[in-house]
Structures are given as structure tokens and as C-alpha cells.
Design a protein around this motif. Structure first.
Motif, PDB file in Angstrom:
ATOM      1  N   LEU A  45       4.651 -28.723   4.416  1.00  0.00           N
ATOM      2  CA  LEU A  45       5.181 -27.121   4.599  1.00  0.00           C
ATOM      3  C   LEU A  45       6.047 -27.042   5.643  1.00  0.00           C
ATOM      4  O   LEU A  45       6.688 -26.009   5.782  1.00  0.00           O
ATOM      5  CB  LEU A  45       3.834 -26.217   5.128  1.00  0.00           C
ATOM      6  CG  LEU A  45       2.946 -26.018   4.263  1.00  0.00           C
ATOM      7  CD1 LEU A  45       1.867 -24.990   4.819  1.00  0.00           C
ATOM      8  CD2 LEU A  45       3.182 -25.511   2.926  1.00  0.00           C
ATOM      9  N   GLY A  46       6.482 -28.398   6.416  1.00  0.00           N
ATOM     10  CA  GLY A  46       7.490 -28.376   7.634  1.00  0.00           C
ATOM     11  C   GLY A  46       6.965 -27.548   8.861  1.00  0.00           C
ATOM     12  O   GLY A  46       8.016 -26.739   9.261  1.00  0.00           O
ATOM     13  N   VAL A  47       5.864 -27.469   9.176  1.00  0.00           N
ATOM     14  CA  VAL A  47       5.330 -26.602  10.230  1.00  0.00           C
ATOM     15  C   VAL A  47       4.549 -27.401  11.313  1.00  0.00           C
ATOM     16  O   VAL A  47       4.704 -28.694  11.062  1.00  0.00           O
ATOM     17  CB  VAL A  47       4.422 -25.686   9.633  1.00  0.00           C
ATOM     18  CG1 VAL A  47       4.783 -24.580   8.681  1.00  0.00           C
ATOM     19  CG2 VAL A  47       3.200 -26.269   8.970  1.00  0.00           C
ATOM     20  N   GLU A  48       4.657 -26.611  12.483  1.00  0.00           N
ATOM     21  CA  GLU A  48       4.064 -27.396  13.581  1.00  0.00           C
ATOM     22  C   GLU A  48       2.953 -26.950  14.139  1.00  0.00           C
ATOM     23  O   GLU A  48       2.416 -26.040  13.701  1.00  0.00           O
ATOM     24  CB  GLU A  48       5.252 -27.214  14.773  1.00  0.00           C
ATOM     25  CG  GLU A  48       6.329 -28.019  14.520  1.00  0.00           C
ATOM     26  CD  GLU A  48       7.293 -28.395  15.472  1.00  0.00           C
ATOM     27  OE1 GLU A  48       7.019 -27.905  16.690  1.00  0.00           O
ATOM     28  OE2 GLU A  48       8.562 -28.665  15.446  1.00  0.00           O
ATOM     29  N   HIS A  49       2.141 -27.604  14.828  1.00  0.00           N
ATOM     30  CA  HIS A  49       0.862 -27.483  15.288  1.00  0.00           C
ATOM     31  C   HIS A  49       0.895 -25.802  16.012  1.00  0.00           C
ATOM     32  O   HIS A  49       1.806 -25.282  16.593  1.00  0.00           O
ATOM     33  CB  HIS A  49       0.582 -28.367  16.735  1.00  0.00           C
ATOM     34  CG  HIS A  49      -0.538 -28.288  17.431  1.00  0.00           C
ATOM     35  ND1 HIS A  49      -1.760 -28.973  17.101  1.00  0.00           N
ATOM     36  CD2 HIS A  49      -1.044 -27.527  18.356  1.00  0.00           C
ATOM     37  CE1 HIS A  49      -2.689 -28.461  17.917  1.00  0.00           C
ATOM     38  NE2 HIS A  49      -2.514 -27.768  18.842  1.00  0.00           N
ATOM     39  N   SER A  50      -0.160 -25.267  15.604  1.00  0.00           N
ATOM     40  CA  SER A  50      -0.291 -23.702  15.822  1.00  0.00           C
ATOM     41  C   SER A  50      -0.559 -23.331  17.258  1.00  0.00           C
ATOM     42  O   SER A  50      -1.435 -24.017  17.741  1.00  0.00           O
ATOM     43  CB  SER A  50      -1.410 -23.411  14.921  1.00  0.00           C
ATOM     44  OG  SER A  50      -1.450 -21.893  14.547  1.00  0.00           O
ATOM     45  N   GLN A  51       0.236 -22.902  17.870  1.00  0.00           N
ATOM     46  CA  GLN A  51       0.041 -22.310  19.215  1.00  0.00           C
ATOM     47  C   GLN A  51      -0.799 -21.228  19.289  1.00  0.00           C
ATOM     48  O   GLN A  51      -1.520 -21.060  20.194  1.00  0.00           O
ATOM     49  CB  GLN A  51       1.277 -22.169  20.117  1.00  0.00           C
ATOM     50  CG  GLN A  51       2.246 -23.403  20.184  1.00  0.00           C
ATOM     51  CD  GLN A  51       3.431 -23.461  20.708  1.00  0.00           C
ATOM     52  OE1 GLN A  51       4.157 -22.686  20.404  1.00  0.00           O
ATOM     53  NE2 GLN A  51       3.549 -23.655  21.957  1.00  0.00           N
ATOM     54  N   ASP A  52      -0.521 -20.122  18.394  1.00  0.00           N
ATOM     55  CA  ASP A  52      -1.457 -19.068  18.327  1.00  0.00           C
ATOM     56  C   ASP A  52      -2.166 -19.134  17.010  1.00  0.00           C
ATOM     57  O   ASP A  52      -2.898 -20.109  16.604  1.00  0.00           O
ATOM     58  CB  ASP A  52      -0.857 -17.889  18.734  1.00  0.00           C
ATOM     59  CG  ASP A  52      -1.687 -16.634  18.850  1.00  0.00           C
ATOM     60  OD1 ASP A  52      -3.022 -16.727  19.011  1.00  0.00           O
ATOM     61  OD2 ASP A  52      -1.316 -15.508  18.591  1.00  0.00           O
ATOM     62  N   LYS A  53      -1.485 -18.186  16.106  1.00  0.00           N
ATOM     63  CA  LYS A  53      -1.939 -18.139  14.684  1.00  0.00           C
ATOM     64  C   LYS A  53      -1.024 -18.017  13.691  1.00  0.00           C
ATOM     65  O   LYS A  53      -1.079 -17.519  12.643  1.00  0.00           O
ATOM     66  CB  LYS A  53      -2.778 -16.648  14.693  1.00  0.00           C
ATOM     67  CG  LYS A  53      -3.944 -16.508  15.664  1.00  0.00           C
ATOM     68  CD  LYS A  53      -4.728 -15.173  15.494  1.00  0.00           C
ATOM     69  CE  LYS A  53      -5.819 -15.004  16.454  1.00  0.00           C
ATOM     70  NZ  LYS A  53      -6.396 -14.014  16.444  1.00  0.00           N
ATOM     71  N   GLU A  54       0.118 -18.989  14.030  1.00  0.00           N
ATOM     72  CA  GLU A  54       0.944 -19.231  13.100  1.00  0.00           C
ATOM     73  C   GLU A  54       0.447 -19.833  11.891  1.00  0.00           C
ATOM     74  O   GLU A  54       1.213 -19.913  10.832  1.00  0.00           O
ATOM     75  CB  GLU A  54       2.102 -20.231  13.824  1.00  0.00           C
ATOM     76  CG  GLU A  54       2.734 -19.402  15.056  1.00  0.00           C
ATOM     77  CD  GLU A  54       1.975 -19.967  16.303  1.00  0.00           C
ATOM     78  OE1 GLU A  54       0.828 -20.410  16.504  1.00  0.00           O
ATOM     79  OE2 GLU A  54       2.395 -19.482  17.315  1.00  0.00           O
ATOM     80  N   LEU A  55      -0.555 -20.647  11.971  1.00  0.00           N
ATOM     81  CA  LEU A  55      -1.266 -21.182  10.842  1.00  0.00           C
ATOM     82  C   LEU A  55      -2.589 -20.852  10.413  1.00  0.00           C
ATOM     83  O   LEU A  55      -3.030 -20.598  11.468  1.00  0.00           O
ATOM     84  CB  LEU A  55      -1.237 -22.817  11.074  1.00  0.00           C
ATOM     85  CG  LEU A  55       0.316 -23.445  11.355  1.00  0.00           C
ATOM     86  CD1 LEU A  55      -0.186 -25.073  11.552  1.00  0.00           C
ATOM     87  CD2 LEU A  55       1.084 -23.301  10.053  1.00  0.00           C
ATOM     88  N   GLN A  56      -2.945 -20.826   9.202  1.00  0.00           N
ATOM     89  CA  GLN A  56      -4.247 -20.883   8.961  1.00  0.00           C
ATOM     90  C   GLN A  56      -5.045 -21.709   7.896  1.00  0.00           C
ATOM     91  O   GLN A  56      -4.065 -22.373   7.245  1.00  0.00           O
ATOM     92  CB  GLN A  56      -4.537 -19.575   8.170  1.00  0.00           C
ATOM     93  CG  GLN A  56      -4.662 -18.098   8.944  1.00  0.00           C
ATOM     94  CD  GLN A  56      -4.922 -16.885   7.950  1.00  0.00           C
ATOM     95  OE1 GLN A  56      -5.283 -17.027   7.044  1.00  0.00           O
ATOM     96  NE2 GLN A  56      -4.417 -15.786   8.726  1.00  0.00           N
ATOM     97  N   VAL A  57      -6.200 -22.234   8.374  1.00  0.00           N
ATOM     98  CA  VAL A  57      -6.928 -23.140   7.316  1.00  0.00           C
ATOM     99  C   VAL A  57      -7.965 -22.736   6.667  1.00  0.00           C
ATOM    100  O   VAL A  57      -8.762 -21.992   7.134  1.00  0.00           O
ATOM    101  CB  VAL A  57      -7.557 -24.396   8.215  1.00  0.00           C
ATOM    102  CG1 VAL A  57      -8.379 -25.196   7.449  1.00  0.00           C
ATOM    103  CG2 VAL A  57      -6.019 -25.151   8.798  1.00  0.00           C
ATOM    104  N   LEU A  58      -7.996 -22.797   5.386  1.00  0.00           N
ATOM    105  CA  LEU A  58      -9.183 -22.356   4.764  1.00  0.00           C
ATOM    106  C   LEU A  58      -9.854 -23.927   3.926  1.00  0.00           C
ATOM    107  O   LEU A  58      -9.329 -24.430   3.243  1.00  0.00           O
ATOM    108  CB  LEU A  58      -8.740 -21.637   3.400  1.00  0.00           C
ATOM    109  CG  LEU A  58      -8.043 -20.352   3.542  1.00  0.00           C
ATOM    110  CD1 LEU A  58      -7.624 -19.602   2.260  1.00  0.00           C
ATOM    111  CD2 LEU A  58      -9.230 -19.362   4.228  1.00  0.00           C
ATOM    112  N   SER A  59     -11.016 -24.089   4.810  1.00  0.00           N
ATOM    113  CA  SER A  59     -11.736 -25.398   4.495  1.00  0.00           C
ATOM    114  C   SER A  59     -12.380 -25.199   3.723  1.00  0.00           C
ATOM    115  O   SER A  59     -13.353 -24.472   3.236  1.00  0.00           O
ATOM    116  CB  SER A  59     -11.990 -25.910   5.811  1.00  0.00           C
ATOM    117  OG  SER A  59     -12.967 -26.885   5.583  1.00  0.00           O
ATOM    118  N   GLU A  60     -12.761 -26.248   2.581  1.00  0.00           N
ATOM    119  CA  GLU A  60     -13.534 -26.112   1.595  1.00  0.00           C
ATOM    120  C   GLU A  60     -14.865 -27.102   1.872  1.00  0.00           C
ATOM    121  O   GLU A  60     -15.802 -27.147   1.317  1.00  0.00           O
ATOM    122  CB  GLU A  60     -12.914 -26.539   0.228  1.00  0.00           C
ATOM    123  CG  GLU A  60     -11.830 -25.813  -0.226  1.00  0.00           C
ATOM    124  CD  GLU A  60     -11.213 -26.122  -1.502  1.00  0.00           C
ATOM    125  OE1 GLU A  60     -11.658 -26.799  -2.367  1.00  0.00           O
ATOM    126  OE2 GLU A  60     -10.102 -25.951  -1.590  1.00  0.00           O
TER     127      GLU A  60
END
Ligand SMILES: [Zn+2]
Ligand SMILES: [Zn+2]
Length: 198
Positions: A36-51
Motif C-alpha cells: 500500500l506504500g504506507v507507514e506505521h500508524s501513529q494514530d488511526k491512519e491504518l486499520q487492520v481487519l484480522s481473520e
């Protein structure tokens, strides 16, 4: 940005024992972020849906994913779907771009036959599995080429539910616990928390 070694070290401290599944999560999460070309989430920039779920081997995977992505239960930008699968979807909240990454069937099947799992099945806690058994299994996870370890899906754009955090809290009229107002319920006795509402 951290090196893999730094993430591995942080992962071990956070996770609490040496096992093959946590580093699998580190590698899978790094691959998802690179895609995705993204960096470690400092706040809520990313979300994970784990299966992943609970009551199954290798759930430790998710701790590796949390360490690398910065998606954590405290920030509530991670959710478990309890499908009991070794997969997750990483979402870039701003753009809605997402990618699903899973552990290849052969790798999981093989690792479930590893001497590490033999010990676990025999009731040995992971921290008590001798290093001479655990370390080669972990080394394998660290060194296996990415294309043999992971399925990396196509990038998909999805609708990301966004909500603002609530900053106001009041004491529950019954037990007195400070409770964020969005979970206080109006009753004849005043505003009460969920357990007190019964
Ligand atoms: Zn573990
Ligand atoms: Zn209460």
C-alpha cells in the motif's frame, strides 16, 4: 522507519515468548504496508481487519501485525473477525485502499507439523520450548522468501467507516465510574453505564 531487526526485538518484548507465528505476522504486515506504500500508524491512519480468532494455534501472528502496523486494541484500529484464518486486511484509512495478506497454505500446514507445535501439543508452554527446537523453526520464518510465505491480494478501494472519538466523560449515576458519554444510558435514576443498566 524501523528495520526488521528492530521490529523483531520489539515484537519479542511485546509478545512475551519466542514462537514462529509472531514473526510471520511481522513479515506479513511489512509486506502489506509495502504494497500500500504506507507507514506505521501513529494514530488511526491504518486499520487492520484480522481473520484470526481464538483457541487456535498461531494466533500470535496478530501481535506481529500490531507491532509493525501500529494498529492496536487501545487505538481501536484493529478488529478480529474470528474466522480462524491466518490472514488480515490492511486499510489505508485516508484513501480506502486495502490489501488482504494471508499465509500460504503449505507454510501453515508445514508449520503445524513442526517440532515447535509438537511441543505445544504435548502441553509445553511456548516460553518453555527449548531454544534448540524453537530457534530453527523461527529462523525458517525469518528466511523463507516472501513469495513462498505470503499470498498478497490485489489492492481494493473500500468504504472505510470513520468516526470521531468522544472526549466527554461523566460519572455513572449508580456506580460512580467515569464513563464516556456515548455509552451512558438515560434511566429514571439518571445516566448509567452499561453494566449498571443491566
Ligand atoms: Zn507466540
Ligand atoms: Zn455504573
Amino acid at each position: 522507519m524501523n528495520t526488521f531487526e528492530e521490529y523483531f526485538e520489539t515484537g519479542l518484548k511485546f509478545h512475551g515468548h519466542r514462537c514462529p507465528a509472531m514473526p510471520m505476522g511481522l513479515r506479513a504486515a511489512l509486506a502489506a504496508m509495502k504494497t500500500l506504500g504506507v507507514e506505521h500508524s501513529q494514530d488511526k491512519e491504518l486499520q487492520v481487519l484480522s481473520e484470526t480468532g481464538e483457541g487456535h494455534a498461531a494466533g500470535c501472528f496478530l501481535d506481529g501485525v500490531m507491532v509493525v502496523t501500529g494498529c492496536t486494541y487501545g487505538k481501536s484500529n484493529i478488529k478480529k473477525l474470528y474466522y480462524n484464518k491466518m490472514a488480515f486486511t490492511l486499510i489505508d484509512v485516508k484513501t480506502g485502499r486495502s490489501v488482504r495478506v494471508s499465509i500460504k497454505n503449505e507454510v501453515l500446514a508445514q508449520s503445524l507439523k513442526s517440532p515447535f507445535i509438537e511441543q505445544r501439543k504435548a502441553g509445553v508452554p511456548p516460553q518453555d520450548v527449548p531454544a534448540k527446537i524453537a530457534d530453527p523453526v523461527i529462523e525458517k520464518v525469518l528466511n523463507i522468501p516472501e513469495e513462498m510465505l505470503l499470498n498478497i491480494g490485489e489492492i481494493k478501494v473500500i468504504d472505510v467507516p470513520k468516526g470521531k472519538g468522544v472526549f466527554e466523560a461523566e460519572p455513572c449515576a449508580k456506580c460512580g465510574d467515569m464513563t464516556f458519554v456515548n455509552k451512558l444510558q438515560e434511566t429514571p435514576a439518571g445516566k448509567v453505564c452499561i453494566p449498571c443498566a443491566g
